[in-house]
Design a protein around this motif. Sequence first.
Motif, PDB file in Angstrom:
ATOM      1  N   MET A   1       0.847  -1.182   0.000  1.00 23.27           N
ATOM      2  CA  MET A   1       0.000   0.000   0.000  1.00 23.27           C
ATOM      3  C   MET A   1       0.888   1.240   0.000  1.00 23.27           C
ATOM      4  O   MET A   1       1.847   1.344   0.747  1.00 23.27           O
ATOM      5  CB  MET A   1      -0.899  -0.015   1.229  1.00 23.27           C
ATOM      6  N   THR A   2       0.566   2.188  -0.850  1.00 18.40           N
ATOM      7  CA  THR A   2       1.336   3.418  -0.962  1.00 18.40           C
ATOM      8  C   THR A   2       0.926   4.394   0.121  1.00 18.40           C
ATOM      9  O   THR A   2      -0.260   4.635   0.319  1.00 18.40           O
ATOM     10  CB  THR A   2       1.114   4.064  -2.339  1.00 18.40           C
ATOM     11  N   LYS A   3       1.904   4.947   0.795  1.00 18.99           N
ATOM     12  CA  LYS A   3       1.609   5.923   1.847  1.00 18.99           C
ATOM     13  C   LYS A   3       1.424   7.305   1.217  1.00 18.99           C
ATOM     14  O   LYS A   3       2.222   7.730   0.390  1.00 18.99           O
ATOM     15  CB  LYS A   3       2.737   5.954   2.863  1.00 18.99           C
ATOM     16  N   MET A   4       0.349   7.976   1.608  1.00 16.73           N
ATOM     17  CA  MET A   4       0.070   9.331   1.128  1.00 16.73           C
ATOM     18  C   MET A   4       0.426  10.332   2.222  1.00 16.73           C
ATOM     19  O   MET A   4       0.197  10.072   3.402  1.00 16.73           O
ATOM     20  CB  MET A   4      -1.409   9.478   0.765  1.00 16.73           C
ATOM     21  N   VAL A   5       0.975  11.456   1.802  1.00 14.90           N
ATOM     22  CA  VAL A   5       1.341  12.533   2.719  1.00 14.90           C
ATOM     23  C   VAL A   5       0.705  13.813   2.197  1.00 14.90           C
ATOM     24  O   VAL A   5       0.750  14.098   0.998  1.00 14.90           O
ATOM     25  CB  VAL A   5       2.884  12.705   2.784  1.00 14.90           C
ATOM     26  N   ARG A   6       0.084  14.571   3.091  1.00 12.93           N
ATOM     27  CA  ARG A   6      -0.521  15.860   2.711  1.00 12.93           C
ATOM     28  C   ARG A   6       0.309  16.989   3.303  1.00 12.93           C
ATOM     29  O   ARG A   6       0.722  16.924   4.458  1.00 12.93           O
ATOM     30  CB  ARG A   6      -1.958  15.936   3.218  1.00 12.93           C
ATOM     31  N   LYS A   7       0.543  18.014   2.492  1.00 11.56           N
ATOM     32  CA  LYS A   7       1.292  19.192   2.935  1.00 11.56           C
ATOM     33  C   LYS A   7       0.526  20.443   2.509  1.00 11.56           C
ATOM     34  O   LYS A   7      -0.100  20.467   1.448  1.00 11.56           O
ATOM     35  CB  LYS A   7       2.679  19.233   2.291  1.00 11.56           C
ATOM     36  N   ILE A   8       0.609  21.472   3.326  1.00 17.96           N
ATOM     37  CA  ILE A   8      -0.013  22.752   2.978  1.00 17.96           C
ATOM     38  C   ILE A   8       0.806  23.406   1.874  1.00 17.96           C
ATOM     39  O   ILE A   8       2.027  23.505   1.964  1.00 17.96           O
ATOM     40  CB  ILE A   8      -0.100  23.675   4.211  1.00 17.96           C
ATOM     41  N   ARG A   9       0.109  23.837   0.826  1.00 18.91           N
ATOM     42  CA  ARG A   9       0.765  24.483  -0.312  1.00 18.91           C
ATOM     43  C   ARG A   9       1.253  25.868   0.060  1.00 18.91           C
ATOM     44  O   ARG A   9       0.665  26.537   0.913  1.00 18.91           O
ATOM     45  CB  ARG A   9      -0.225  24.639  -1.471  1.00 18.91           C
ATOM     46  N   PRO A  10       2.303  26.348  -0.625  1.00 14.95           N
ATOM     47  CA  PRO A  10       2.676  27.754  -0.466  1.00 14.95           C
ATOM     48  C   PRO A  10       1.477  28.637  -0.826  1.00 14.95           C
ATOM     49  O   PRO A  10       0.706  28.313  -1.726  1.00 14.95           O
ATOM     50  CB  PRO A  10       3.814  27.948  -1.470  1.00 14.95           C
ATOM     51  N   THR A  11       1.312  29.735  -0.122  1.00 12.53           N
ATOM     52  CA  THR A  11       0.100  30.542  -0.283  1.00 12.53           C
ATOM     53  C   THR A  11       0.134  31.498  -1.477  1.00 12.53           C
ATOM     54  O   THR A  11      -0.903  31.995  -1.875  1.00 12.53           O
ATOM     55  CB  THR A  11      -0.173  31.370   0.982  1.00 12.53           C
ATOM     56  N   ASN A  12       1.279  31.758  -2.041  1.00 12.12           N
ATOM     57  CA  ASN A  12       1.360  32.667  -3.191  1.00 12.12           C
ATOM     58  C   ASN A  12       1.111  31.875  -4.475  1.00 12.12           C
ATOM     59  O   ASN A  12       2.032  31.489  -5.173  1.00 12.12           O
ATOM     60  CB  ASN A  12       2.736  33.344  -3.241  1.00 12.12           C
ATOM     61  N   TYR A  13      -0.156  31.644  -4.794  1.00 15.30           N
ATOM     62  CA  TYR A  13      -0.533  30.772  -5.904  1.00 15.30           C
ATOM     63  C   TYR A  13      -0.016  31.271  -7.252  1.00 15.30           C
ATOM     64  O   TYR A  13       0.225  30.478  -8.146  1.00 15.30           O
ATOM     65  CB  TYR A  13      -2.057  30.621  -5.974  1.00 15.30           C
ATOM     66  N   TRP A  14       0.130  32.566  -7.424  1.00 16.70           N
ATOM     67  CA  TRP A  14       0.543  33.135  -8.703  1.00 16.70           C
ATOM     68  C   TRP A  14       2.042  32.983  -8.939  1.00 16.70           C
ATOM     69  O   TRP A  14       2.530  33.231 -10.020  1.00 16.70           O
ATOM     70  CB  TRP A  14       0.146  34.611  -8.793  1.00 16.70           C
ATOM     71  N   ARG A  15       2.799  32.564  -7.950  1.00 18.66           N
ATOM     72  CA  ARG A  15       4.241  32.379  -8.095  1.00 18.66           C
ATOM     73  C   ARG A  15       4.503  30.943  -8.566  1.00 18.66           C
ATOM     74  O   ARG A  15       4.869  30.068  -7.795  1.00 18.66           O
ATOM     75  CB  ARG A  15       4.944  32.685  -6.793  1.00 18.66           C
ATOM     76  N   ILE A  16       4.308  30.747  -9.858  1.00 18.77           N
ATOM     77  CA  ILE A  16       4.362  29.410 -10.441  1.00 18.77           C
ATOM     78  C   ILE A  16       5.743  28.779 -10.270  1.00 18.77           C
ATOM     79  O   ILE A  16       5.863  27.609  -9.916  1.00 18.77           O
ATOM     80  CB  ILE A  16       3.936  29.461 -11.924  1.00 18.77           C
ATOM     81  N   GLY A  17       6.798  29.545 -10.493  1.00 16.15           N
ATOM     82  CA  GLY A  17       8.157  29.019 -10.348  1.00 16.15           C
ATOM     83  C   GLY A  17       8.438  28.517  -8.941  1.00 16.15           C
ATOM     84  O   GLY A  17       9.132  27.520  -8.747  1.00 16.15           O
ATOM     85  N   GLU A  18       7.896  29.213  -7.959  1.00 11.46           N
ATOM     86  CA  GLU A  18       8.064  28.804  -6.562  1.00 11.46           C
ATOM     87  C   GLU A  18       7.398  27.443  -6.306  1.00 11.46           C
ATOM     88  O   GLU A  18       7.965  26.586  -5.633  1.00 11.46           O
ATOM     89  CB  GLU A  18       7.454  29.867  -5.655  1.00 11.46           C
ATOM     90  N   HIS A  19       6.221  27.251  -6.864  1.00 11.41           N
ATOM     91  CA  HIS A  19       5.533  25.966  -6.727  1.00 11.41           C
ATOM     92  C   HIS A  19       6.312  24.855  -7.442  1.00 11.41           C
ATOM     93  O   HIS A  19       6.474  23.759  -6.904  1.00 11.41           O
ATOM     94  CB  HIS A  19       4.114  26.046  -7.293  1.00 11.41           C
ATOM     95  N   GLU A  20       6.778  25.125  -8.659  1.00 17.55           N
ATOM     96  CA  GLU A  20       7.538  24.125  -9.405  1.00 17.55           C
ATOM     97  C   GLU A  20       8.770  23.684  -8.619  1.00 17.55           C
ATOM     98  O   GLU A  20       9.059  22.484  -8.521  1.00 17.55           O
ATOM     99  CB  GLU A  20       7.947  24.676 -10.769  1.00 17.55           C
ATOM    100  N   SER A  21       9.490  24.632  -8.042  1.00 19.12           N
ATOM    101  CA  SER A  21      10.679  24.313  -7.237  1.00 19.12           C
ATOM    102  C   SER A  21      10.304  23.509  -6.001  1.00 19.12           C
ATOM    103  O   SER A  21      11.007  22.551  -5.634  1.00 19.12           O
ATOM    104  CB  SER A  21      11.399  25.591  -6.815  1.00 19.12           C
ATOM    105  N   TRP A  22       9.211  23.881  -5.354  1.00 20.80           N
ATOM    106  CA  TRP A  22       8.769  23.189  -4.149  1.00 20.80           C
ATOM    107  C   TRP A  22       8.433  21.731  -4.453  1.00 20.80           C
ATOM    108  O   TRP A  22       8.848  20.821  -3.731  1.00 20.80           O
ATOM    109  CB  TRP A  22       7.580  23.920  -3.539  1.00 20.80           C
ATOM    110  N   PHE A  23       7.696  21.496  -5.555  1.00 21.26           N
ATOM    111  CA  PHE A  23       7.356  20.126  -5.941  1.00 21.26           C
ATOM    112  C   PHE A  23       8.615  19.320  -6.259  1.00 21.26           C
ATOM    113  O   PHE A  23       8.723  18.148  -5.885  1.00 21.26           O
ATOM    114  CB  PHE A  23       6.401  20.107  -7.135  1.00 21.26           C
ATOM    115  N   SER A  24       9.579  19.927  -6.943  1.00 25.89           N
ATOM    116  CA  SER A  24      10.839  19.248  -7.259  1.00 25.89           C
ATOM    117  C   SER A  24      11.621  18.929  -5.989  1.00 25.89           C
ATOM    118  O   SER A  24      12.200  17.843  -5.858  1.00 25.89           O
ATOM    119  CB  SER A  24      11.686  20.099  -8.204  1.00 25.89           C
ATOM    120  N   ASP A  25      11.656  19.861  -5.036  1.00 26.63           N
ATOM    121  CA  ASP A  25      12.329  19.627  -3.759  1.00 26.63           C
ATOM    122  C   ASP A  25      11.674  18.481  -2.993  1.00 26.63           C
ATOM    123  O   ASP A  25      12.360  17.667  -2.373  1.00 26.63           O
ATOM    124  CB  ASP A  25      12.324  20.891  -2.892  1.00 26.63           C
TER     125      ASP A  25
END
Length: 67
Positions: A1-25
């Motif tokens: 069974m695959t374990k799922m983890v939930r994390k709160i997203r960064p709040t600046n939704y319009w900062r796409i590059g920041e989200h991309e980096s966060w997902f990669s990290d």
Amino acid sequence: MTKMVRKIRPTNYWRIGEHESWFSDMSLQGLHLHKMGTNLAHFKKGDPKRIEYRIEVTDRKLITNAN
């Protein structure tokens, strides 16, 4: 069974590059993006690997996963 983890997203939704980096990290920590909600990102726990994420802006409500 695959374990799922939930994390709160960064709040600046319009900062796409920041989200991309966060997902990669997260993938380097073994957390691979599975689903993204308004406030939370859902990750599947697995082996650490380098994945480059790219976000595409769309007005469609349903986006299918390429995997």
